[in-house]
Design a protein around this motif. Structure first.
Motif, PDB file in Angstrom:
ATOM      1  N   HIS A 138       0.822  -1.210   0.000  1.00 29.54           N
ATOM      2  CA  HIS A 138       0.000   0.000   0.000  1.00 29.54           C
ATOM      3  C   HIS A 138       0.857   1.262   0.000  1.00 29.54           C
ATOM      4  O   HIS A 138       0.523   2.235  -0.705  1.00 29.54           O
ATOM      5  N   ALA A 139       1.932   1.264   0.759  1.00 28.06           N
ATOM      6  CA  ALA A 139       2.763   2.465   0.883  1.00 28.06           C
ATOM      7  C   ALA A 139       3.287   2.937  -0.468  1.00 28.06           C
ATOM      8  O   ALA A 139       3.499   4.136  -0.676  1.00 28.06           O
ATOM      9  N   VAL A 140       3.510   2.005  -1.397  1.00 23.91           N
ATOM     10  CA  VAL A 140       3.999   2.359  -2.734  1.00 23.91           C
ATOM     11  C   VAL A 140       2.838   2.526  -3.708  1.00 23.91           C
ATOM     12  O   VAL A 140       2.853   3.413  -4.562  1.00 23.91           O
ATOM     13  N   ILE A 141       1.814   1.705  -3.579  1.00 20.84           N
ATOM     14  CA  ILE A 141       0.681   1.761  -4.503  1.00 20.84           C
ATOM     15  C   ILE A 141       0.001   3.117  -4.459  1.00 20.84           C
ATOM     16  O   ILE A 141      -0.323   3.702  -5.514  1.00 20.84           O
ATOM     17  N   GLN A 182      -7.973   5.377  -6.873  1.00 16.70           N
ATOM     18  CA  GLN A 182      -7.503   6.540  -6.128  1.00 16.70           C
ATOM     19  C   GLN A 182      -8.373   6.773  -4.900  1.00 16.70           C
ATOM     20  O   GLN A 182      -7.864   6.992  -3.794  1.00 16.70           O
ATOM     21  N   ARG A 183      -9.673   6.744  -5.075  1.00 14.56           N
ATOM     22  CA  ARG A 183     -10.582   7.035  -3.971  1.00 14.56           C
ATOM     23  C   ARG A 183     -10.525   5.962  -2.889  1.00 14.56           C
ATOM     24  O   ARG A 183     -10.560   6.263  -1.688  1.00 14.56           O
ATOM     25  N   ILE A 184     -10.415   4.709  -3.308  1.00 17.98           N
ATOM     26  CA  ILE A 184     -10.338   3.629  -2.316  1.00 17.98           C
ATOM     27  C   ILE A 184      -9.020   3.695  -1.559  1.00 17.98           C
ATOM     28  O   ILE A 184      -8.987   3.585  -0.320  1.00 17.98           O
ATOM     29  N   ALA A 185      -7.914   3.882  -2.267  1.00 24.76           N
ATOM     30  CA  ALA A 185      -6.594   3.892  -1.625  1.00 24.76           C
ATOM     31  C   ALA A 185      -6.424   5.067  -0.677  1.00 24.76           C
ATOM     32  O   ALA A 185      -5.591   5.016   0.234  1.00 24.76           O
ATOM     33  N   ALA A 186      -7.195   6.136  -0.869  1.00 20.41           N
ATOM     34  CA  ALA A 186      -7.110   7.288   0.031  1.00 20.41           C
ATOM     35  C   ALA A 186      -7.717   6.988   1.394  1.00 20.41           C
ATOM     36  O   ALA A 186      -7.390   7.662   2.384  1.00 20.41           O
ATOM     37  N   GLU A 187      -8.573   5.955   1.479  1.00 18.68           N
ATOM     38  CA  GLU A 187      -9.259   5.657   2.740  1.00 18.68           C
ATOM     39  C   GLU A 187      -9.031   4.251   3.257  1.00 18.68           C
ATOM     40  O   GLU A 187      -9.339   3.971   4.417  1.00 18.68           O
ATOM     41  N   HIS A 188      -8.508   3.354   2.403  1.00 22.66           N
ATOM     42  CA  HIS A 188      -8.338   1.960   2.796  1.00 22.66           C
ATOM     43  C   HIS A 188      -6.977   1.456   2.329  1.00 22.66           C
ATOM     44  O   HIS A 188      -6.394   1.986   1.391  1.00 22.66           O
ATOM     45  N   GLY A 284       7.429   5.243   0.202  1.00 25.25           N
ATOM     46  CA  GLY A 284       6.642   4.778  -0.931  1.00 25.25           C
ATOM     47  C   GLY A 284       6.666   5.771  -2.070  1.00 25.25           C
ATOM     48  O   GLY A 284       6.794   5.389  -3.245  1.00 25.25           O
ATOM     49  N   LEU A 285       6.568   7.057  -1.766  1.00 28.49           N
ATOM     50  CA  LEU A 285       6.633   8.075  -2.802  1.00 28.49           C
ATOM     51  C   LEU A 285       8.015   8.096  -3.441  1.00 28.49           C
ATOM     52  O   LEU A 285       8.145   8.316  -4.652  1.00 28.49           O
ATOM     53  N   ALA A 286       9.051   7.834  -2.652  1.00 31.08           N
ATOM     54  CA  ALA A 286      10.410   7.788  -3.209  1.00 31.08           C
ATOM     55  C   ALA A 286      10.561   6.637  -4.198  1.00 31.08           C
ATOM     56  O   ALA A 286      11.230   6.774  -5.230  1.00 31.08           O
ATOM     57  N   VAL A 287       9.941   5.488  -3.901  1.00 23.24           N
ATOM     58  CA  VAL A 287       9.984   4.360  -4.837  1.00 23.24           C
ATOM     59  C   VAL A 287       9.289   4.742  -6.141  1.00 23.24           C
ATOM     60  O   VAL A 287       9.834   4.527  -7.241  1.00 23.24           O
ATOM     61  N   THR A 323      16.466   1.932  -4.230  1.00 19.80           N
ATOM     62  CA  THR A 323      17.419   1.112  -3.474  1.00 19.80           C
ATOM     63  C   THR A 323      17.119   1.102  -1.982  1.00 19.80           C
ATOM     64  O   THR A 323      17.824   0.438  -1.224  1.00 19.80           O
ATOM     65  N   GLY A 324      16.084   1.825  -1.547  1.00 17.92           N
ATOM     66  CA  GLY A 324      15.670   1.760  -0.153  1.00 17.92           C
ATOM     67  C   GLY A 324      14.979   0.445   0.146  1.00 17.92           C
ATOM     68  O   GLY A 324      14.766  -0.397  -0.738  1.00 17.92           O
ATOM     69  N   GLU A 325      14.583   0.258   1.387  1.00 19.11           N
ATOM     70  CA  GLU A 325      14.001  -1.016   1.806  1.00 19.11           C
ATOM     71  C   GLU A 325      12.743  -1.359   1.016  1.00 19.11           C
ATOM     72  O   GLU A 325      12.585  -2.487   0.522  1.00 19.11           O
ATOM     73  N   ALA A 326      11.846  -0.381   0.856  1.00 15.21           N
ATOM     74  CA  ALA A 326      10.600  -0.651   0.130  1.00 15.21           C
ATOM     75  C   ALA A 326      10.876  -0.944  -1.336  1.00 15.21           C
ATOM     76  O   ALA A 326      10.261  -1.833  -1.936  1.00 15.21           O
ATOM     77  N   GLY A 327      11.808  -0.212  -1.927  1.00 11.17           N
ATOM     78  CA  GLY A 327      12.158  -0.446  -3.318  1.00 11.17           C
ATOM     79  C   GLY A 327      12.774  -1.814  -3.532  1.00 11.17           C
ATOM     80  O   GLY A 327      12.461  -2.508  -4.506  1.00 11.17           O
ATOM     81  N   ARG A 328      13.628  -2.219  -2.620  1.00 10.02           N
ATOM     82  CA  ARG A 328      14.267  -3.538  -2.748  1.00 10.02           C
ATOM     83  C   ARG A 328      13.247  -4.661  -2.611  1.00 10.02           C
ATOM     84  O   ARG A 328      13.341  -5.672  -3.307  1.00 10.02           O
ATOM     85  N   ARG A 329      12.278  -4.491  -1.705  1.00 13.53           N
ATOM     86  CA  ARG A 329      11.247  -5.532  -1.567  1.00 13.53           C
ATOM     87  C   ARG A 329      10.465  -5.694  -2.853  1.00 13.53           C
ATOM     88  O   ARG A 329      10.175  -6.817  -3.292  1.00 13.53           O
TER      89      ARG A 329
END
Length: 340
Positions: A138-141, A182-188, A284-287, A323-329
Motif C-alpha cells: 500500500h505504501a507504494v501503490i 484513487q478514492r479507495i486507496a485514500a481511505e483503505h 513509498g513516494l520515493a519508490v 534502493t531503499g528497503e521498500a524499493g528492494r522488496r
C-alpha cells in the motif's frame, strides 16, 4: 450467502467471452457466482454465455449500450458475494486466481482490495512473453496512483461493502478504474499479489489502444485534484508533463534534456510537498518517484543518447528511491515473478 462474485462486463465479445467465463468455472475455488453484465450486445455474446448451462452463471442485461462505468455498477448491484472480483470479457483467469486472492483477503482484514500480476495473451489465445509486476505494498501503490494505475482491472478482488461505497463514476467513459482506485486507496489499505493470476488479451480493439487520446484527456482532468491534495503548485504544462511521466504514449512534449530537467525538479517537488502534507508514505513516494524517473530517462535515451540518459538517471538522488528497503522488496518480488 455467496462467498465470491465475479463480474464480467461484456459488449459484443462473442468470440472471446466464452474463454473468460470458462476460466472462472474452472477455478479451484468453486464456491462462486459469475455475473455477466451484457451492455447491449448485438452479437451472440449472451448466447455464448448461456450455452454453459451452469447454475453459477447469471446474465444481467442492458437493453442498450450504456458504457463500461454503468455496466460495472450494474454488476456491483447484482453481485451477491461478500467479495467481488472483476474479469474483463477478453481476458482469462488462471485456475488458482480466486483461491489465492480470497485467502489473502481473509488473512489480511485490514486490506480492502487486492490485485495481482497479469500475463499476456495473443489475439488467438496463445500466451506471449511479458509480465508487468505492479507495486505490492500500500505504501507504494497509493503514490504510484498519482502517475498511473497500479492495478490490472481484470486482476482485482475487493470486499463488496467497500466497492459499493466507491461506485464507478458514470461521467468517466475512460479511466473510471483509476479514479476508483484513487478514492479507495485514500481511505483503505490496498495490495497486489506478486503472482500472475490472470492473462490479458492483447488486440487492436482494447480500450487502452483505441482510446489513447480520450485517456490522455481524462488524466489531464483527473490529475489536478490529486496534485492539490499533495500540496503542489502547478500550471497546465506541469499537469500535461506529469501525465507524460505516467505513460510515454500520452506525451505532450519531446522526451529530451529539457524534459528531464523538468522531471527531476518536479519529482523532487512532489517529495518536498509531501514532507509538509504527509499525504503519502515518504519511502513509498520515493519508490514511485525513482521508477518514473527511470522511465523518463529511458524514454529520453533515443534523444540524448543511451549513455547520457543512464548518467542522468544514476546521478540523480531520485534513483536512490529504488534502493531503499521498500524499493528492494518490490524489485525482489518482481524478480521472483519474472523467474517463475
Amino acid at each position: 450467502m455467496t462467498l465470491v462474485s465475479v463480474v464480467v462486463p461484456v459488449f459484443n465479445r462473442a468470440h472471446v467471452v466464452g474463454d473468460a467465463v470458462g476460466s472462472l468455472l474452472r477455478q479451484t475455488h468453486a464456491e462462486l457466482e459469475v455475473v455477466v453484465v451484457d451492455d447491449g450486445s448485438t452479437d451472440a455474446s449472451v448466447a455464448v454465455v448461456e450455452a454453459f448451462g451452469d447454475g453459477r452463471v447469471r446474465v444481467v442485461r442492458h437493453e442498450a449500450n450504456r458504457g463500461i462505468p454503468h455496466a460495472r455498477n450494474t454488476g456491483l448491484e447484482a453481485a451477491r458475494g461478500r467479495y467481488i472480483a472483476w474479469l474483463d470479457s477478453d481476458d482469462v483467469a488462471r485456475p488458482t486466481r480466486i483461491a489465492e486472492q480470497l485467502a489473502f483477503l481473509k488473512a489480511n482484514p485490514e486490506v480492502a482490495l487486492v490485485g495481482a500480476c497479469a500475463g499476456k495473451l495473443r489475439a488467438d489465445g496463445r500466451r506471449k512473453r511479458g509480465v508487468r509486476v505492479p507495486p505490492t505494498e500500500h505504501a507504494v501503490i497509493a503514490p504510484w496512483l498519482l502517475f498511473r494505475s497500479a492495478f490490472q482491472q481484470s486482476a482485482v478482488m475487493a470486499r463488496a461493502d467497500v466497492l459499493r461505497r466507491f461506485p464507478y463514476r458514470p461521467d468517466l467513459p475512460v479511466c473510471e478504474d483509476l479514479d476508483q482506485f484513487q478514492r479507495i486507496a485514500a481511505e483503505h489499505r490496498v495490495a497486489n499479489l506478486a503472482a500472475v493470476l490472470v492473462d490479458r488479451r492483447v488486440h487492436p480493439d482494447q480500450t487502452i489502444r483505441r482510446r489513447q487520446d480520450a485517456i490522455k484527456a481524462m488524466k489531464l482532468k483527473l490529475a489536478p485534484p490529486w496534485l492539490e491534495r499533495l500540496g503542489m503548485r502547478f500550471g497546465s504544462d506541469d499537469v500535461a508533463r506529469h501525465v507524460q511521466l505516467g505513460n510515454r504514449k500520452q506525451a505532450s512534449v519531446p522526451a529530451d534534456a529539457d524534459f528531464l530537467r523538468w522531471a527531476e525538479a518536479w519529482l523532487h517537488g512532489l517529495q518536498a510537498a509531501n514532507a509538509w502534507t504527509d499525504a503519502y508514505d515518504g519511502q513509498g513516494l520515493a519508490v514511485a518517484g525513482g521508477w518514473f524517473w527511470a522511465l523518463a530517462c529511458a524514454d529520453a535515451a533515443s534523444t540524448i543518447g543511451r549513455g547520457r540518459a543512464l548518467g542522468r538517471f544514476a546521478g540523480s538522488e531520485l534513483a536512490r528511491g529504488l534502493t531503499g528497503e521498500a524499493g528492494r522488496r518490490w524489485l525482489r518480488a518482481a524478480l521472483g515473478v519474472w523467474r517463475g
